[in-house]
Design a protein around this motif. Structure first.
Motif, PDB file in Angstrom:
ATOM      1  N   LEU A 126      -9.450 -37.349 -29.709  1.00 18.34           N
ATOM      2  CA  LEU A 126      -8.885 -36.351 -30.534  1.00 18.34           C
ATOM      3  C   LEU A 126      -7.785 -36.768 -31.377  1.00 18.34           C
ATOM      4  O   LEU A 126      -7.456 -36.489 -32.711  1.00 18.34           O
ATOM      5  N   CYS A 127      -6.725 -37.609 -30.754  1.00 23.00           N
ATOM      6  CA  CYS A 127      -5.830 -38.318 -31.373  1.00 23.00           C
ATOM      7  C   CYS A 127      -6.196 -39.251 -32.575  1.00 23.00           C
ATOM      8  O   CYS A 127      -5.499 -39.231 -33.746  1.00 23.00           O
ATOM      9  N   LEU A 128      -7.270 -39.914 -32.010  1.00 23.43           N
ATOM     10  CA  LEU A 128      -7.570 -41.023 -33.010  1.00 23.43           C
ATOM     11  C   LEU A 128      -8.082 -40.423 -34.398  1.00 23.43           C
ATOM     12  O   LEU A 128      -8.055 -40.755 -35.884  1.00 23.43           O
ATOM     13  N   LEU A 129      -9.092 -39.301 -34.159  1.00 25.11           N
ATOM     14  CA  LEU A 129      -9.641 -38.487 -35.097  1.00 25.11           C
ATOM     15  C   LEU A 129      -8.669 -37.786 -36.169  1.00 25.11           C
ATOM     16  O   LEU A 129      -8.892 -37.814 -37.310  1.00 25.11           O
ATOM     17  N   ILE A 158      -0.422 -42.471 -25.035  1.00 24.73           N
ATOM     18  CA  ILE A 158      -1.673 -42.089 -24.337  1.00 24.73           C
ATOM     19  C   ILE A 158      -2.355 -43.423 -23.472  1.00 24.73           C
ATOM     20  O   ILE A 158      -2.705 -43.292 -22.495  1.00 24.73           O
ATOM     21  N   GLU A 159      -2.405 -44.487 -24.447  1.00 23.02           N
ATOM     22  CA  GLU A 159      -2.854 -45.842 -23.674  1.00 23.02           C
ATOM     23  C   GLU A 159      -1.886 -46.256 -22.590  1.00 23.02           C
ATOM     24  O   GLU A 159      -2.148 -46.642 -21.606  1.00 23.02           O
ATOM     25  N   VAL A 160      -0.350 -45.870 -22.750  1.00 22.05           N
ATOM     26  CA  VAL A 160       0.691 -46.193 -21.918  1.00 22.05           C
ATOM     27  C   VAL A 160       0.489 -45.342 -20.329  1.00 22.05           C
ATOM     28  O   VAL A 160       0.354 -45.825 -19.347  1.00 22.05           O
ATOM     29  N   ILE A 161       0.182 -44.207 -20.587  1.00 20.31           N
ATOM     30  CA  ILE A 161      -0.342 -43.136 -19.662  1.00 20.31           C
ATOM     31  C   ILE A 161      -1.430 -43.562 -18.967  1.00 20.31           C
ATOM     32  O   ILE A 161      -1.651 -43.491 -17.394  1.00 20.31           O
ATOM     33  N   GLY A 162      -2.449 -43.946 -19.617  1.00 23.25           N
ATOM     34  CA  GLY A 162      -3.588 -44.741 -18.727  1.00 23.25           C
ATOM     35  C   GLY A 162      -3.565 -45.649 -17.880  1.00 23.25           C
ATOM     36  O   GLY A 162      -4.330 -46.119 -17.171  1.00 23.25           O
ATOM     37  N   ILE A 163      -2.498 -46.449 -18.189  1.00 31.84           N
ATOM     38  CA  ILE A 163      -2.005 -47.643 -17.099  1.00 31.84           C
ATOM     39  C   ILE A 163      -1.794 -46.995 -15.945  1.00 31.84           C
ATOM     40  O   ILE A 163      -2.140 -47.744 -14.912  1.00 31.84           O
ATOM     41  N   GLY A 202     -10.477 -40.598 -22.815  1.00 30.83           N
ATOM     42  CA  GLY A 202     -11.209 -39.382 -22.841  1.00 30.83           C
ATOM     43  C   GLY A 202     -10.979 -38.595 -23.987  1.00 30.83           C
ATOM     44  O   GLY A 202     -10.936 -39.194 -25.338  1.00 30.83           O
ATOM     45  N   PHE A 203     -11.016 -37.337 -23.832  1.00 25.46           N
ATOM     46  CA  PHE A 203     -11.322 -36.381 -25.039  1.00 25.46           C
ATOM     47  C   PHE A 203      -9.944 -36.410 -25.920  1.00 25.46           C
ATOM     48  O   PHE A 203      -9.872 -36.462 -27.225  1.00 25.46           O
ATOM     49  N   LEU A 204      -8.904 -36.600 -25.181  1.00 18.82           N
ATOM     50  CA  LEU A 204      -7.420 -36.438 -25.637  1.00 18.82           C
ATOM     51  C   LEU A 204      -7.209 -37.563 -26.533  1.00 18.82           C
ATOM     52  O   LEU A 204      -6.639 -37.375 -27.722  1.00 18.82           O
TER      53      LEU A 204
END
Length: 424
Positions: A353-356, A75-80, A348-350
């Motif tokens: 959600l992954c962290l939780l 998700i962090e990679v996509i955030g790049i 964002g929310f995704l």
């Protein structure tokens, strides 16, 4: 036959070498980041070499923790992709700090730890922080003597406690808190096997670490540890119908209060919590977080689904601080000081959600196994995340990932392992 024996011998050497390096890594955790990162890389290389050396390699077994951890990193990679080009450097720096989300599963995911190996690793971890804390105490005593005191409250309070090893007080306090929980867990399981000298030394070490963590003045870590200890002792008292544990649970807050009042600098930090405004307080950290959270929440609402991007978090937050006239936030480049907000701000929310999901899954596993130490660790990290962006720093990332996988992959049962199979 000779080839088989040679292969078996080489394999066992690799297994033992890998475990030895992992022990060194656990000892190195409080010290220079380059040392611990270097040992972690060695562990990765040994694990890969061991995997490719296998005659019949089995596919890497995925589980919920690995999928979620790697998913969080992706998700962090996509955030790049939607990070502004001017802030790409910041995004890549964050990804570099989060590479352990990939490395640590390689080292630990395919290995099962029996109770003996788990205790050795935890003992190495506690030993490393004992050595580091002793070094800090000696340096601060020396500085105190210059001022004409043996223990000058200035050098044994807040950031100065862990300053000699270059670690922030909040992270030092979290690691020391985990040391206390590890000692209690080992003492609980091995109490009958320990002699009175071992028991007394364990108790003395607990008191010493309590003194260190309270001196750090890290309020969230202190309160979190207090809550976890009280719950743990009450749980044991009810489960075993031993009311002495409930008495201990009532005595624990008294010890904490005494140690807090013993240090005037630390006690003033707790006294600040009774004020409704920053004026008149000794430390503005509690109110600073309120100043941080208000613009952070506004920014999150504007980017609720996908966040601002992996590299744009600081840039966008500084703009919000400027709108709110929060000069201190801009000067010191504050993050959100809340891991859940920080994740949601960037991804964002995704992302949230992954962290939780990572935290909830581990809580469920720990509860199912009745592994109180695992449960305590997840709660400690979850509570601390309310006031700190723990995954923004290497020490927080390593704390979260190493112990998540160590506890997930280990057994609290004392079953015997086959020779050479203790750490595979």
């Amino acid at each position: 036959m000779d080839k088989t024996n040679s292969y078996t011998g080489s394999r066992q050497i690799l297994v033992k070498t890998g475990f030895f390096v992992l022990v060194l890594f656990m000892i190195s955790m409080p010290f220079n980041m380059k040392i611990s990162n270097g040992l972690l890389v060695v562990c990765v290389l040994i694990s890969l070499f061991q995997y490719f050396l296998e005659k019949e390699r089995t596919p890497i077994q995925l589980n919920g923790i690995i999928v979620l951890m790697v998913g969080y990193f992706m998700i962090e990679v996509i955030g790049i992709i939607y990070t502004k080009s001017d802030n790409l450097k910041d995004g890549l720096a964050l990804l570099e700090r989060h590479l352990p989300f990939i490395f640590i599963p390689i080292v630990l995911s395919g290995k099962k730890l029996n109770i003996l190996k788990r205790d050795i690793l935890l003992g190495a971890f506690v030993g490393g922080f004992f050595i580091a804390s002793i070094y800090c105490v000696i340096i601060n005593i020396n500085l105190s003597l210059i001022e004409g005191k043996i223990f000058h409250e200035y050098y044994f309070s807040y950031e100065r406690v862990s300053e000699p090893i270059g670690m922030q007080a909040v992270y030092f306090a979290l690691y020391i808190s985990l040391c206390i929980l590890c000692i209690l867990d080992i003492l609980r399981r091995r109490y009958l096997a320990f002699g009175w000298i071992q028991v007394m030394l364990s108790i003395m070490l607990l008191v010493y670490f309590l003194f260190i963590i309270v001196s750090s003045g890290a309020r969230t870590a202190i309160v979190s540890l207090l809550i976890i200890l009280v719950i743990t002792f009450v749980f044991h008292g009810i489960k075993h119908r031993a009311y002495k544990y409930i008495l201990v649970a009532g005595f624990v807050p008294v010890i904490f209060v005494f140690l807090i009042l013993f240090n005037p600098v630390v006690s003033s930090r707790f006294e600040d919590l009774k004020y409704s405004k920053a004026e008149g307080t000794s430390y503005d950290s509690y109110f600073a977080r309120i100043n941080i959270w208000k613009p952070s929440i506004e920014l999150i609402k504007d980017n609720i689904w996908f966040g601002v991007g992996t590299g744009d978090q600081e840039y966008e937050l500084m703009k919000k601080f400027n709108e709110h006239g929060y000069a201190a936030g801009i000067e010191f480049k504050f993050n959100t000081h809340n891991q859940y907000m920080q994740t949601m701000l960037g991804h964002g929310f995704l992302g949230l959600l992954c962290l939780l999901a990572i935290l909830v899954l581990q809580l469920c596993i720990a509860f199912k196994r009745s592994d109180l130490l695992y449960l305590s660790f997840v709660l400690l990290f979850s509570f601390a995340g309310l006031t700190e962006s723990l995954l923004n720093r290497n020490k927080g990332v390593i704390l979260f990932l190493v112990f998540s996988f160590l506890f997930y992959q280990s057994s609290t049962q004392s079953q015997a392992s086959e020779p050479g199979k203790e750490f595979e």
